[in-house]
Design a protein around this motif. Structure first.
Motif, PDB file in Angstrom:
ATOM      1  N   HIS A  13      17.655 -49.960 -55.346  1.00  0.00           N
ATOM      2  CA  HIS A  13      18.253 -49.171 -56.434  1.00  0.00           C
ATOM      3  C   HIS A  13      17.927 -49.793 -57.792  1.00  0.00           C
ATOM      4  O   HIS A  13      17.612 -49.070 -58.752  1.00  0.00           O
ATOM      5  CB  HIS A  13      19.762 -49.090 -56.236  1.00  0.00           C
ATOM      6  CG  HIS A  13      20.477 -48.381 -57.346  1.00  0.00           C
ATOM      7  ND1 HIS A  13      20.468 -47.005 -57.485  1.00  0.00           N
ATOM      8  CD2 HIS A  13      21.227 -48.857 -58.387  1.00  0.00           C
ATOM      9  CE1 HIS A  13      21.165 -46.664 -58.557  1.00  0.00           C
ATOM     10  NE2 HIS A  13      21.640 -47.765 -59.114  1.00  0.00           N
ATOM     11  N   ILE A  58      11.630 -46.411 -48.602  1.00  0.00           N
ATOM     12  CA  ILE A  58      12.713 -47.367 -48.827  1.00  0.00           C
ATOM     13  C   ILE A  58      13.192 -47.960 -47.507  1.00  0.00           C
ATOM     14  O   ILE A  58      13.696 -49.084 -47.470  1.00  0.00           O
ATOM     15  CB  ILE A  58      13.885 -46.710 -49.577  1.00  0.00           C
ATOM     16  CG1 ILE A  58      14.519 -45.592 -48.745  1.00  0.00           C
ATOM     17  CG2 ILE A  58      13.451 -46.202 -50.929  1.00  0.00           C
ATOM     18  CD1 ILE A  58      15.780 -45.043 -49.355  1.00  0.00           C
ATOM     19  N   ARG A 101      14.164 -49.163 -58.531  1.00  0.00           N
ATOM     20  CA  ARG A 101      13.683 -47.849 -58.110  1.00  0.00           C
ATOM     21  C   ARG A 101      12.624 -47.276 -59.050  1.00  0.00           C
ATOM     22  O   ARG A 101      11.751 -46.521 -58.620  1.00  0.00           O
ATOM     23  CB  ARG A 101      14.847 -46.866 -57.971  1.00  0.00           C
ATOM     24  CG  ARG A 101      15.585 -46.550 -59.260  1.00  0.00           C
ATOM     25  CD  ARG A 101      16.856 -45.766 -58.975  1.00  0.00           C
ATOM     26  NE  ARG A 101      17.563 -45.370 -60.199  1.00  0.00           N
ATOM     27  CZ  ARG A 101      18.329 -46.198 -60.900  1.00  0.00           C
ATOM     28  NH1 ARG A 101      18.488 -47.450 -60.506  1.00  0.00           N
ATOM     29  NH2 ARG A 101      18.939 -45.767 -61.988  1.00  0.00           N
ATOM     30  N   ILE A 149      18.596 -43.305 -51.049  1.00  0.00           N
ATOM     31  CA  ILE A 149      19.143 -44.661 -51.188  1.00  0.00           C
ATOM     32  C   ILE A 149      20.577 -44.709 -50.672  1.00  0.00           C
ATOM     33  O   ILE A 149      20.989 -45.683 -50.035  1.00  0.00           O
ATOM     34  CB  ILE A 149      19.066 -45.122 -52.657  1.00  0.00           C
ATOM     35  CG1 ILE A 149      17.621 -45.164 -53.129  1.00  0.00           C
ATOM     36  CG2 ILE A 149      19.711 -46.503 -52.819  1.00  0.00           C
ATOM     37  CD1 ILE A 149      17.454 -45.560 -54.585  1.00  0.00           C
TER      38      ILE A 149
END
Length: 219
Positions: free
Chosen positions: A208, A150, A211, A6
């Motif tokens: 985030h 992601i 997540r 991330i």
């Protein structure tokens, strides 16, 4: 989901945001009279080239592909040529869609095409960098729960934000305000740019925040 991944995504996205800001500020030191509004077509070219170059470099550095494979030089050349063709086709397609939505057909052809190039840079180029010239992968990513990393989730968000920004940017054009930024395609291109920048910032924050709920499965 690893926090380091991330952070890499956030760093890459912030670099893209910073590069766009630089395209609006830095040329003024070398080009007298340069402004985003006054020399808009020039800025469109500079922004498209800078964002394209940075995205390609970041792709080579971070390598966000899920299953990187070694391939022959001939395969890499073929893949590169396909990407170039797809990008050009995307510019033509966006140009046609923009005209269908009310842009001048004959007048301002250069302006419309450069705006289409900018949109392709914010959307199609990212797809080519992350997914390659694979239409099936594109369809998968933009389907419900189709993202497998992601980077693909970020691709979804930035693409949607860019297109929505361009769409919302068209609203002030018909208003009788007689402002310099209402000239075609300034408000649309600025809307797409702000939408893209917003997507770059929102994507890692959203990933985030969610997540624990996000699960990526290999397919």
């Amino acid at each position: 989901m690893k926090e380091g991944e991330i952070r890499r995504l956030l760093a890459a996205n912030l670099l893209c945001v910073f590069s766009i800001v630089l395209t609006a500020v830095l040329p003024a030191f070398f080009w007298k009279g340069f402004t985003v509004l006054g020399t808009h077509l020039t800025w469109l070219c500079i922004c498209s080239v800078c964002v394209s170059t940075l995205n390609i470099i970041l792709h080579l550095v971070f390598r966000p592909n899920l299953t990187p494979k070694r391939s022959s030089f001939a395969h890499k050349i073929s893949r590169f040529l396909k990407c170039c063709i797809y990008f050009f086709m995307s510019c033509i397609l966006f140009h046609a869609i923009i005209v269908l939505y009310g842009a001048p057909l004959i007048e301002s052809v250069t302006e419309t095409f450069l705006f289409a190039v900018l949109l392709s840079t914010f959307t199609t180029l990212q797809c080519l960098c992350i997914l390659g010239p694979n239409i099936q992968a594109w369809i998968r990513v933009f389907s419900k729960n189709g993202a497998m990393s992601i980077w693909e989730s970020s691709l979804q968000i930035t693409t949607i934000c860019s297109i929505l920004g361009a769409w919302f940017g068209a609203f002030p054009i018909p208003l009788d305000w007689d402002r310099p930024w209402q000239v075609w395609p300034i408000s649309c291109s600025l809307g797409a740019t702000f939408g893209y920048m917003a997507g770059l910032i929102i994507a890692p924050l959203w990933i985030h925040w969610n997540r624990k709920q996000l699960t990526y499965k290999s397919r």
